[in-house]
Design a protein around this motif. Structure first.
Motif, PDB file in Angstrom:
ATOM      1  N   SER A   1      14.373  37.755   4.894  1.00 38.92           N
ATOM      2  CA  SER A   1      15.108  37.526   3.648  1.00 38.92           C
ATOM      3  C   SER A   1      16.583  37.175   3.879  1.00 38.92           C
ATOM      4  O   SER A   1      17.302  36.922   2.924  1.00 38.92           O
ATOM      5  N   GLU A   2      17.042  37.157   5.087  1.00 37.03           N
ATOM      6  CA  GLU A   2      18.456  36.908   5.369  1.00 37.03           C
ATOM      7  C   GLU A   2      18.782  35.417   5.306  1.00 37.03           C
ATOM      8  O   GLU A   2      18.222  34.620   6.041  1.00 37.03           O
ATOM      9  N   SER A   3      19.723  35.042   4.437  1.00 32.77           N
ATOM     10  CA  SER A   3      20.069  33.632   4.271  1.00 32.77           C
ATOM     11  C   SER A   3      21.027  33.140   5.365  1.00 32.77           C
ATOM     12  O   SER A   3      21.092  31.953   5.626  1.00 32.77           O
ATOM     13  N   GLU A   4      21.762  34.035   5.988  1.00 31.56           N
ATOM     14  CA  GLU A   4      22.729  33.659   7.025  1.00 31.56           C
ATOM     15  C   GLU A   4      22.167  33.849   8.432  1.00 31.56           C
ATOM     16  O   GLU A   4      22.916  33.893   9.394  1.00 31.56           O
ATOM     17  N   LEU A   5      20.855  33.952   8.534  1.00 36.85           N
ATOM     18  CA  LEU A   5      20.223  34.226   9.822  1.00 36.85           C
ATOM     19  C   LEU A   5      20.655  33.230  10.892  1.00 36.85           C
ATOM     20  O   LEU A   5      21.092  33.623  11.964  1.00 36.85           O
ATOM     21  N   CYS A   6      20.550  31.948  10.603  1.00 34.53           N
ATOM     22  CA  CYS A   6      20.806  30.938  11.631  1.00 34.53           C
ATOM     23  C   CYS A   6      22.249  30.955  12.110  1.00 34.53           C
ATOM     24  O   CYS A   6      22.492  30.967  13.315  1.00 34.53           O
ATOM     25  N   THR A   7      23.189  30.976  11.169  1.00 31.16           N
ATOM     26  CA  THR A   7      24.604  30.982  11.563  1.00 31.16           C
ATOM     27  C   THR A   7      24.905  32.203  12.419  1.00 31.16           C
ATOM     28  O   THR A   7      25.526  32.098  13.477  1.00 31.16           O
ATOM     29  N   ARG A   8      24.432  33.369  11.993  1.00 27.37           N
ATOM     30  CA  ARG A   8      24.692  34.613  12.732  1.00 27.37           C
ATOM     31  C   ARG A   8      24.016  34.625  14.100  1.00 27.37           C
ATOM     32  O   ARG A   8      24.640  34.933  15.114  1.00 27.37           O
ATOM     33  N   GLU A   9      22.748  34.246  14.143  1.00 26.45           N
ATOM     34  CA  GLU A   9      22.000  34.306  15.400  1.00 26.45           C
ATOM     35  C   GLU A   9      22.458  33.241  16.402  1.00 26.45           C
ATOM     36  O   GLU A   9      22.513  33.499  17.594  1.00 26.45           O
ATOM     37  N   MET A  10      22.771  32.047  15.919  1.00 27.42           N
ATOM     38  CA  MET A  10      23.241  30.995  16.839  1.00 27.42           C
ATOM     39  C   MET A  10      24.544  31.422  17.507  1.00 27.42           C
ATOM     40  O   MET A  10      24.742  31.184  18.698  1.00 27.42           O
ATOM     41  N   LEU A  11      25.413  32.073  16.755  1.00 28.44           N
ATOM     42  CA  LEU A  11      26.691  32.532  17.315  1.00 28.44           C
ATOM     43  C   LEU A  11      26.485  33.744  18.223  1.00 28.44           C
ATOM     44  O   LEU A  11      26.977  33.771  19.354  1.00 28.44           O
ATOM     45  N   SER A  12      25.726  34.729  17.754  1.00 30.40           N
ATOM     46  CA  SER A  12      25.569  35.954  18.553  1.00 30.40           C
ATOM     47  C   SER A  12      24.748  35.730  19.825  1.00 30.40           C
ATOM     48  O   SER A  12      24.978  36.381  20.828  1.00 30.40           O
ATOM     49  N   ARG A  13      23.820  34.791  19.793  1.00 29.56           N
ATOM     50  CA  ARG A  13      23.002  34.499  20.976  1.00 29.56           C
ATOM     51  C   ARG A  13      23.625  33.403  21.842  1.00 29.56           C
ATOM     52  O   ARG A  13      23.048  32.994  22.837  1.00 29.56           O
TER      53      ARG A  13
END
Length: 188
Positions: A75-87
């Motif tokens: 359900s997280e809408s910011e998943l991609c932005t957050r995961e691309m940066l954190s990974r």
């Protein structure tokens, strides 16, 4: 006179320092770094400043960059932005145009590498299609061009993943290498 010489030579000094490798400056500034921290920093530095991949993709890097944890919530809408940066997913500090995250156990996805070849989304017949429907997220670059300013639009998908595979010599296994797309099935 010394002050005049220093103020006029400051731009030249800054230009010269710019070409000095950052790791030398870091190690001089923080001489208490352990050998392990120095090696990790050097590996990271080499990875982001080389023109091509420093090492062939591995099982560990694929798991780190593509697979989602079992406790992940879709359900997280910011998943991609957050995961691309954190990974730390990028190409020499430039934003990737697109990326996929999959919610599937690694062992199940690895079995896909033994399926028959199918055509990838570009028409080249070198992909493998999962046998079961899987869930995943498609990340499409929406803003920015370099890290950390990359913003992504997240689209959740359920369908068959098309992946490419390659041989990893040191572990003697064929491993997933790249997620080409997720083929959504209408009505599912």
């Amino acid at each position: 006179m010394c002050t005049l010489l220093t103020s006029k030579s400051l731009p030249l000094l800054l230009l010269l320092l710019q070409s000095l490798p950052l790791q030398v400056l870091m190690l001089r500034t923080y001489p208490d770094f352990s050998k392990e921290v120095e090696e990790k920093f050097q590996d990271y530095w080499d990875e982001i400043h080389n023109s091509g991949p420093t090492r062939a993709p591995t099982k560990d890097s694929f798991q780190k960059h593509v697979l989602l944890d079992a406790d992940f919530k879709f359900s997280e809408s910011e998943l991609c932005t957050r995961e691309m940066l954190s990974r730390n997913i990028h190409v020499n500090l430039y934003c990737r145009k697109e990326h996929f995250f999959l919610y599937i156990p690694y062992e199940e996805l690895q079995k896909t590498c033994y399926n028959m070849y199918v055509a990838c989304k570009n028409g080249v017949r070198k992909c493998h299609k999962t046998k079961k429907l899987i869930e995943g997220a498609h990340c499409a670059l929406s803003e920015g061009s370099t890290m950390p300013g990359c913003e992504y639009e997240t689209t959740y998908k359920k369908g068959y993943a098309l992946i490419t595979c390659r041989w990893q010599d040191d572990i003697g296994e064929i491993i997933p290498d790249y997620v080409n797309t997720i083929l959504e099935i209408p009505g599912k």
